[in-house]
Design a protein around this motif. Sequence first.
Motif, PDB file in Angstrom:
ATOM      1  N   THR A   1       0.740  -1.305   0.164  1.00  0.00           N
ATOM      2  CA  THR A   1      -0.050   0.098   0.052  1.00  0.00           C
ATOM      3  C   THR A   1       0.891   1.252   0.238  1.00  0.00           C
ATOM      4  O   THR A   1       0.226   2.386  -0.340  1.00  0.00           O
ATOM      5  CB  THR A   1      -1.062   0.042   1.082  1.00  0.00           C
ATOM      6  OG1 THR A   1      -0.157   0.067   2.221  1.00  0.00           O
ATOM      7  CG2 THR A   1      -2.119  -0.949   1.085  1.00  0.00           C
ATOM      8  N   ARG A   2       2.027   1.118   0.277  1.00  0.00           N
ATOM      9  CA  ARG A   2       3.037   2.378   0.249  1.00  0.00           C
ATOM     10  C   ARG A   2       4.325   1.768  -0.044  1.00  0.00           C
ATOM     11  O   ARG A   2       4.942   1.002   0.608  1.00  0.00           O
ATOM     12  CB  ARG A   2       2.903   3.085   1.526  1.00  0.00           C
ATOM     13  CG  ARG A   2       3.797   4.361   1.658  1.00  0.00           C
ATOM     14  CD  ARG A   2       3.447   5.123   2.752  1.00  0.00           C
ATOM     15  NE  ARG A   2       3.970   4.607   4.244  1.00  0.00           N
ATOM     16  CZ  ARG A   2       4.183   5.303   5.161  1.00  0.00           C
ATOM     17  NH1 ARG A   2       4.177   6.522   5.138  1.00  0.00           N
ATOM     18  NH2 ARG A   2       4.630   4.454   6.107  1.00  0.00           N
TER      19      ARG A   2
ATOM     20  N   THR B   1      12.453  -0.027  -3.127  1.00  0.00           N
ATOM     21  CA  THR B   1      11.786  -1.203  -2.553  1.00  0.00           C
ATOM     22  C   THR B   1      11.707  -2.451  -3.749  1.00  0.00           C
ATOM     23  O   THR B   1      11.923  -1.894  -4.971  1.00  0.00           O
ATOM     24  CB  THR B   1      10.601  -0.784  -2.233  1.00  0.00           C
ATOM     25  OG1 THR B   1       9.651  -0.218  -3.192  1.00  0.00           O
ATOM     26  CG2 THR B   1      10.510   0.320  -0.988  1.00  0.00           C
TER      27      THR B   1
ATOM     28  N   THR C   1       3.853   0.128  -5.243  1.00  0.00           N
ATOM     29  CA  THR C   1       2.471   0.066  -4.658  1.00  0.00           C
ATOM     30  C   THR C   1       1.636  -0.590  -5.581  1.00  0.00           C
ATOM     31  O   THR C   1       1.648  -0.212  -6.804  1.00  0.00           O
ATOM     32  CB  THR C   1       2.094   1.697  -4.643  1.00  0.00           C
ATOM     33  OG1 THR C   1       3.233   2.372  -3.490  1.00  0.00           O
ATOM     34  CG2 THR C   1       0.642   1.761  -3.877  1.00  0.00           C
TER      35      THR C   1
ATOM     36  N   VAL D   1      -1.774  -4.972   9.227  1.00  0.00           N
ATOM     37  CA  VAL D   1      -0.756  -3.761   8.714  1.00  0.00           C
ATOM     38  C   VAL D   1       0.410  -4.310   9.262  1.00  0.00           C
ATOM     39  O   VAL D   1       0.805  -4.336  10.263  1.00  0.00           O
ATOM     40  CB  VAL D   1      -1.295  -2.378   8.789  1.00  0.00           C
ATOM     41  CG1 VAL D   1      -0.109  -1.616   8.396  1.00  0.00           C
ATOM     42  CG2 VAL D   1      -2.550  -2.089   8.166  1.00  0.00           C
ATOM     43  N   MET D   2       1.469  -4.342   8.296  1.00  0.00           N
ATOM     44  CA  MET D   2       2.947  -4.407   8.495  1.00  0.00           C
ATOM     45  C   MET D   2       3.561  -3.074   7.913  1.00  0.00           C
ATOM     46  O   MET D   2       3.365  -2.670   6.671  1.00  0.00           O
ATOM     47  CB  MET D   2       3.599  -5.459   7.644  1.00  0.00           C
ATOM     48  CG  MET D   2       3.090  -6.828   8.160  1.00  0.00           C
ATOM     49  SD  MET D   2       3.611  -8.506   7.532  1.00  0.00           S
ATOM     50  CE  MET D   2       5.649  -8.263   7.956  1.00  0.00           C
ATOM     51  N   ASP D   3       4.466  -2.368   8.466  1.00  0.00           N
ATOM     52  CA  ASP D   3       5.254  -1.252   8.139  1.00  0.00           C
ATOM     53  C   ASP D   3       6.732  -1.790   8.500  1.00  0.00           C
ATOM     54  O   ASP D   3       7.161  -1.623   9.720  1.00  0.00           O
ATOM     55  CB  ASP D   3       4.586  -0.037   9.196  1.00  0.00           C
ATOM     56  CG  ASP D   3       5.204   1.207   8.613  1.00  0.00           C
ATOM     57  OD1 ASP D   3       6.056   1.215   7.412  1.00  0.00           O
ATOM     58  OD2 ASP D   3       5.158   2.336   9.132  1.00  0.00           O
ATOM     59  N   VAL D   4       7.287  -1.938   7.309  1.00  0.00           N
ATOM     60  CA  VAL D   4       8.788  -2.368   7.565  1.00  0.00           C
ATOM     61  C   VAL D   4       9.938  -1.439   6.868  1.00  0.00           C
ATOM     62  O   VAL D   4       9.752  -1.166   5.646  1.00  0.00           O
ATOM     63  CB  VAL D   4       8.668  -3.859   6.603  1.00  0.00           C
ATOM     64  CG1 VAL D   4      10.065  -4.347   7.110  1.00  0.00           C
ATOM     65  CG2 VAL D   4       7.640  -4.593   7.505  1.00  0.00           C
TER      66      VAL D   4
ATOM     67  N   ARG E   1      11.347   1.712   2.710  1.00  0.00           N
ATOM     68  CA  ARG E   1      10.172   1.318   3.613  1.00  0.00           C
ATOM     69  C   ARG E   1       9.006   1.219   2.780  1.00  0.00           C
ATOM     70  O   ARG E   1       8.718   1.636   1.955  1.00  0.00           O
ATOM     71  CB  ARG E   1       9.964   2.750   4.541  1.00  0.00           C
ATOM     72  CG  ARG E   1       9.266   2.145   5.546  1.00  0.00           C
ATOM     73  CD  ARG E   1       9.005   3.480   6.681  1.00  0.00           C
ATOM     74  NE  ARG E   1       8.294   2.993   7.871  1.00  0.00           N
ATOM     75  CZ  ARG E   1       9.285   2.567   9.006  1.00  0.00           C
ATOM     76  NH1 ARG E   1      10.511   2.883   8.788  1.00  0.00           N
ATOM     77  NH2 ARG E   1       8.914   2.199  10.201  1.00  0.00           N
ATOM     78  N   VAL E   2       8.270  -0.014   3.470  1.00  0.00           N
ATOM     79  CA  VAL E   2       7.155  -0.507   2.777  1.00  0.00           C
ATOM     80  C   VAL E   2       6.049  -0.874   3.783  1.00  0.00           C
ATOM     81  O   VAL E   2       6.392  -1.279   4.961  1.00  0.00           O
ATOM     82  CB  VAL E   2       7.581  -2.153   2.238  1.00  0.00           C
ATOM     83  CG1 VAL E   2       6.261  -2.623   1.593  1.00  0.00           C
ATOM     84  CG2 VAL E   2       8.627  -1.955   1.024  1.00  0.00           C
ATOM     85  N   GLU E   3       4.876  -0.421   3.371  1.00  0.00           N
ATOM     86  CA  GLU E   3       3.732  -0.761   4.157  1.00  0.00           C
ATOM     87  C   GLU E   3       2.864  -1.776   3.397  1.00  0.00           C
ATOM     88  O   GLU E   3       2.601  -1.914   2.170  1.00  0.00           O
ATOM     89  CB  GLU E   3       2.985   0.701   4.322  1.00  0.00           C
ATOM     90  CG  GLU E   3       1.855   0.221   5.288  1.00  0.00           C
ATOM     91  CD  GLU E   3       0.810   1.426   5.449  1.00  0.00           C
ATOM     92  OE1 GLU E   3      -0.207   2.020   4.750  1.00  0.00           O
ATOM     93  OE2 GLU E   3       1.412   2.256   6.439  1.00  0.00           O
TER      94      GLU E   3
ATOM     95  N   SER F   1      -0.713  -4.278   3.421  1.00  0.00           N
ATOM     96  CA  SER F   1      -1.940  -4.541   3.992  1.00  0.00           C
ATOM     97  C   SER F   1      -2.230  -6.055   3.478  1.00  0.00           C
ATOM     98  O   SER F   1      -2.133  -6.500   2.713  1.00  0.00           O
ATOM     99  CB  SER F   1      -3.103  -3.663   3.066  1.00  0.00           C
ATOM    100  OG  SER F   1      -4.268  -4.209   3.472  1.00  0.00           O
TER     101      SER F   1
END
Length: 291
Positions: free
Chosen positions: A23-24, A29, A33, A73-76, A89-91, A93
């Motif tokens: 999602t982001r 990366t 997205t 959600v994972m924010d890595v 950085r990756v978000e 869902s």
Amino acid sequence: MSIVAALRAAFAAEEPSVLVTVTRALGSTPRETGAAMLVTPSQLAGTIGGGRLEFDAIDRARAMLISGETEAVMDVALGSEIGQCCGGRVELSLRRANEALLSELETLEAREKAARPLALIFGAGHTGRALVAALALLPVRVRLVDSRPETLVGLPEVIETAATALPEAEVAAAPAGTAFVVMTHDHSLDFLITAAALARGDAAYVGMIGSATKRERFRRYLVEEGRDADIARLTLPIGGAALHDKRPEVIAALTVAELAVCLLSDQQEKLIDRFAARNGRCHSAEVRSTG
């Protein structure tokens, strides 16, 4: 197998699944997205880029399948948190799949397929069939044209076919931004189709199989027609001249690389010079608009 097809199969098998979507994506990366994968207890479809990020996402999704959790959600931070050298950085869902999600994905898939660029291939000989088989793996609409119906069987099901004695009609009906690749069994037919494709002025790519001798013969043909400048917009030989290998599968692989650059880039105007050194090129939106 596409994610939609995999999800349908999971429902048919009464197997639970989780859709993982980027999602982001900030900085460097593995994927952009919108990239997604479907995770079931035993299968995967699609990818969010591989590596530790994907492994961790798979583990999280399968934990959801066990716990019954429906969303996460994972924010890595790829570098500092998991040591993945991309450094961005990756978000993510994560959504438990249901019928509503399947309907949503089917709509998105239909919209994406309708927007795919067209590669129009003329000639279902050995090289033409090898080319469409390779193109079938890409997010490109592929149409194979030949006058012989018997040559248009046994192809991947995503390939459109047209058996016609009037291939120039296919050229006229193609949308702007189409890639035309010409490799029929007849040189005069090659010239007719290629000249028609070049005359449109809005092609993303026009290529013809052949040699330096064939290119010179075609140039003379254009001169006689008062169109000598069109030769600069032709890629011949297709696949480049750096590797002198005439096997159909090799020519197909090299040509697919050219077509991917021309059809799948969002910045075609920056790619014109990629092929100009050998008198072939992608044609940008700016080139198309000026004819």
